[in-house]
Design an enzyme around this catalytic site. Structure first.
Site, mmCIF file in Angstrom:
data_model
loop_
_atom_site.group_PDB
_atom_site.id
_atom_site.type_symbol
_atom_site.label_atom_id
_atom_site.label_comp_id
_atom_site.label_asym_id
_atom_site.label_seq_id
_atom_site.Cartn_x
_atom_site.Cartn_y
_atom_site.Cartn_z
ATOM 1 N N GLU A 1 0.909 -1.141 0.144
ATOM 2 C CA GLU A 1 -0.048 -0.113 0.111
ATOM 3 C C GLU A 1 0.855 1.472 0.114
ATOM 4 O O GLU A 1 0.780 2.353 -0.727
ATOM 5 C CB GLU A 1 -0.673 -0.031 1.219
ATOM 6 C CG GLU A 1 -1.889 -1.294 1.100
ATOM 7 C CD GLU A 1 -2.955 -1.052 2.250
ATOM 8 O OE1 GLU A 1 -3.933 -0.448 2.298
ATOM 9 O OE2 GLU A 1 -2.431 -1.374 3.474
ATOM 10 N N GLU B 1 -3.634 -10.301 3.847
ATOM 11 C CA GLU B 1 -4.893 -9.840 4.780
ATOM 12 C C GLU B 1 -5.917 -10.851 4.629
ATOM 13 O O GLU B 1 -6.671 -11.230 5.788
ATOM 14 C CB GLU B 1 -5.226 -8.445 4.277
ATOM 15 C CG GLU B 1 -4.538 -7.426 4.635
ATOM 16 C CD GLU B 1 -3.455 -7.098 3.568
ATOM 17 O OE1 GLU B 1 -2.672 -5.813 3.778
ATOM 18 O OE2 GLU B 1 -3.143 -7.844 2.679
#
Length: 263
Positions: free
Chosen positions: A116, A136
């Site tokens: 990210e 995740e």
């Protein structure tokens, strides 16, 4: 002023000291992103040293960033979770929509929150040790640092879905082909290449760089007729800047070189 903390360092580098090197300094934890590091990134990019006209974002040690510091992961209610995610958004927006272009030098793990973070840079240079993952899904959580917006714009929704659902990992060569990075260099050379690019970018007219950072992504998402109008306005603003006028005069007078530099 260039600054150094326990989690992040900011120094000026390059031939003209116009490149700020922002380096993650948590090598012992594979540069896992803590809440303190998020705050330090936000502060660093909101207060870059004045001479900086480009940034190289780098990670100390063997990895760029292995993602969220799971030692800080704790149970939160919905409101707390929203505010935590928004703190990441503020920091990464300060990178993507800051004052100068950012080149990320990637090596080793570029995972989860680290991916990210890398996606918030404008240009990414990866060496052959780089690998990309979004774990995740297997941890029962969801990206919260802007990844659901930025990463699909690099590789597409389907590939991001696959990564999160299956734990798929992409290596450096695959990553460059798919769009995680625009450049792929031999092991240990990502920082040098990123510095080379940042020094080149720093010679551009600042307003043009700013337009590429702020206007171009928005134009790309506008309906065509809106985008064309925004483009016309931005082109007029950029060419009216005194530095742009001086550069055009120099070019017409034969004072500026016309040789195109190779990547």
């Amino acid at each position: 002023m260039p600054a150094t903390s326990s989690e992040l360092s900011v120094t000026l580098a390059g031939k003209r000291k116009q490149v700020a090197v922002v380096r993650l300094m948590r090598a012992a934890k594979r540069n896992a992103v803590s809440d303190g590091l998020v705050a330090a990134l936000r502060d660093a990019f909101q207060n870059l040293p004045a001479p900086a006209r480009a940034v190289v974002l780098d990670g100390d040690g063997e990895h760029f960033s292995a993602g969220l510091d799971l030692s800080e992961l704790k149970e939160r209610d919905a409101g707390e979770g929203v505010m935590h995610s928004r703190s990441w958004h503020a920091a990464l927006n300060a990178i993507q929509f800051g004052t100068v272009p950012v080149v990320a030098a990637l090596h080793g793990a570029v995972i989860g929150g680290g991916l990210e973070l890398a996606a918030s840079a404008h240009i990414r240079v990866a060496d052959t040790t780089s690998f990309y993952a979004l774990p995740e899904g297997s941890r029962g959580i969801f990206v919260g640092g802007g990844g659901s917006v930025r990463i699909p714009r690099l590789i597409g929704v389907a590939r991001m879905t696959d990564m999160m659902m299956t734990g798929r990992v992409y290596n450096a060569e695959e990553g460059e082909r798919l769009g995680f990075a625009q450049y792929l260099v031999p092991e240990g050379q990502a920082f040098a290449k990123a510095m080379e690019l940042a020094e080149r970018i720093a010679t551009n007219a600042p307003l043009t760089n700013y337009a590429l950072m702020h206007a171009l992504p928005r134009i790309a998402e506008q309906p065509a007729d809106h985008g064309l109008m925004t483009e016309a306005l931005m082109a007029a603003i950029a060419q009216s800047a005194p530095e742009a006028k001086a550069r055009v005069r120099d070019f017409l007078a034969g004072k500026a070189g016309t040789k195109v530099k190779k990547a």
